[in-house]
Motif scaffolding. Structure first.
Motif, mmCIF file in Angstrom:
data_model
loop_
_atom_site.group_PDB
_atom_site.id
_atom_site.type_symbol
_atom_site.label_atom_id
_atom_site.label_comp_id
_atom_site.label_asym_id
_atom_site.label_seq_id
_atom_site.Cartn_x
_atom_site.Cartn_y
_atom_site.Cartn_z
ATOM 1 N N PHE A 78 1.079 -1.001 -0.194
ATOM 2 C CA PHE A 78 -0.073 0.212 0.267
ATOM 3 C C PHE A 78 0.893 0.880 -0.017
ATOM 4 O O PHE A 78 0.848 2.028 -0.659
ATOM 5 N N ALA A 79 2.088 1.479 0.580
ATOM 6 C CA ALA A 79 2.725 3.029 0.846
ATOM 7 C C ALA A 79 3.651 2.987 -0.277
ATOM 8 O O ALA A 79 4.083 3.960 -0.668
ATOM 9 N N ALA A 80 3.492 1.831 -1.253
ATOM 10 C CA ALA A 80 4.563 2.243 -2.881
ATOM 11 C C ALA A 80 3.758 1.748 -3.956
ATOM 12 O O ALA A 80 3.079 2.031 -4.898
ATOM 13 N N THR A 81 1.516 2.434 -3.604
ATOM 14 C CA THR A 81 1.255 2.338 -4.509
ATOM 15 C C THR A 81 -0.040 3.133 -4.344
ATOM 16 O O THR A 81 -0.593 3.648 -3.353
ATOM 17 N N ASP A 82 -0.258 3.760 -5.749
ATOM 18 C CA ASP A 82 -0.857 4.923 -5.250
ATOM 19 C C ASP A 82 -2.798 4.368 -6.171
ATOM 20 O O ASP A 82 -3.593 5.091 -5.177
ATOM 21 N N LEU A 83 -2.665 3.912 -6.038
ATOM 22 C CA LEU A 83 -3.983 3.228 -7.259
ATOM 23 C C LEU A 83 -3.989 1.525 -7.078
ATOM 24 O O LEU A 83 -3.676 0.769 -7.210
ATOM 25 N N VAL A 84 -4.870 1.012 -6.449
ATOM 26 C CA VAL A 84 -4.932 -0.095 -6.388
ATOM 27 C C VAL A 84 -6.856 -0.507 -6.217
ATOM 28 O O VAL A 84 -7.893 -0.437 -5.806
ATOM 29 N N LEU A 98 -6.940 -4.829 4.674
ATOM 30 C CA LEU A 98 -6.034 -5.178 4.578
ATOM 31 C C LEU A 98 -5.227 -4.158 5.276
ATOM 32 O O LEU A 98 -3.965 -4.003 5.340
ATOM 33 N N ALA A 99 -5.782 -2.928 4.782
ATOM 34 C CA ALA A 99 -5.126 -1.831 4.319
ATOM 35 C C ALA A 99 -4.787 -1.114 5.378
ATOM 36 O O ALA A 99 -5.446 -1.033 6.671
ATOM 37 N N PRO A 100 -3.515 -1.059 6.271
ATOM 38 C CA PRO A 100 -3.550 -0.584 7.409
ATOM 39 C C PRO A 100 -3.789 0.997 7.694
ATOM 40 O O PRO A 100 -4.129 0.962 9.482
ATOM 41 N N THR A 101 -4.161 1.906 6.991
ATOM 42 C CA THR A 101 -4.628 3.071 7.075
ATOM 43 C C THR A 101 -5.661 4.072 6.585
ATOM 44 O O THR A 101 -5.568 3.120 5.424
ATOM 45 N N PRO A 102 -6.799 4.338 7.311
ATOM 46 C CA PRO A 102 -8.301 4.773 6.311
ATOM 47 C C PRO A 102 -7.187 6.098 4.922
ATOM 48 O O PRO A 102 -7.874 5.356 4.164
ATOM 49 N N ALA A 103 -5.818 6.424 4.709
ATOM 50 C CA ALA A 103 -5.568 7.488 3.714
ATOM 51 C C ALA A 103 -4.790 5.919 2.825
ATOM 52 O O ALA A 103 -5.309 6.067 1.288
ATOM 53 N N GLU A 104 -4.967 4.838 3.209
ATOM 54 C CA GLU A 104 -4.110 3.686 1.828
ATOM 55 C C GLU A 104 -5.776 2.808 1.803
ATOM 56 O O GLU A 104 -5.923 2.124 0.757
ATOM 57 N N GLN A 105 -6.921 2.636 2.338
ATOM 58 C CA GLN A 105 -7.932 2.462 2.719
ATOM 59 C C GLN A 105 -8.540 3.169 1.036
ATOM 60 O O GLN A 105 -9.143 1.855 0.074
#
Length: 167
Positions: A78-84, A98-105
């Motif tokens: 997630f940290a190295a990806t802008d769009l999943v 699975l996303a560790p933070t709301p920003a990564e969600q």
């Protein structure tokens, strides 16, 4: 560099199709500062190549997926990806958990959320069914659903990368 990861279950059917089709669409649009890859929510196919039906369909479009190797999407990515890009609702739900933070969600989107035919619907109505148990027609239907989302995705990436460049 902007980074996109397409995610399906085993990373052998839908997500490799999406990866190669997205990469080609971005290149055709002159957007080359984007890294596109794919992964699965399961590691059951890790190390396998793409399904031969997907490889054949991509080869018919002039794309070589013979070197694809399936892998699982790890939370660290997630940290190295802008769009999943999730290919169905199960992937979407798993990835958001699975996303560790709301920003990564917030990085998790349904691929078909970029398809104008279903963009106004919720994630549950934007899935691409798994062609694994089907035949070549099912893989073609999958390709068509992915392709319908590409113009909207290209415009999204164009806007995201322009913002990053300060344009």
């Amino acid at each position: 560099m902007y980074r996109i990861t397409a995610v399906s279950t085993g990373n052998v059917c839908r997500s490799p199709l999406a990866e190669y089709l997205i990469r080609r669409a971005l290149h055709a649009a002159g957007i080359d500062d984007v890294d596109v890859d794919s992964a699965g929510t399961s590691d059951g196919e890790a190390g396998s190549g793409a399904d031969p039906r997907a490889v054949s369909l991509l080869a018919a479009a002039g794309l070589d997926a013979s070197g694809h190797t399936a892998r699982r999407f790890a939370p660290e990515r997630f940290a190295a990806t802008d769009l999943v890009l999730a290919l169905d609702i199960d992937h979407y739900t798993s990835l958001r958990r699975l996303a560790p933070t709301p920003a990564e969600q917030a990085k998790v989107r349904m691929l078909r959320s970029f398809d104008p035919a279903v963009a106004g619907r919720g994630p549950a109505d934007q899935g691409i069914y798994d062609p694994w148990f089907g035949d070549e027609d099912d893989f073609e239907a999958c390709r068509q659903m992915i392709s319908a989302a590409l113009p909207g995705l290209v415009e999204h990436v164009r806007a995201e990368t322009a913002d990053a460049r300060g344009a």
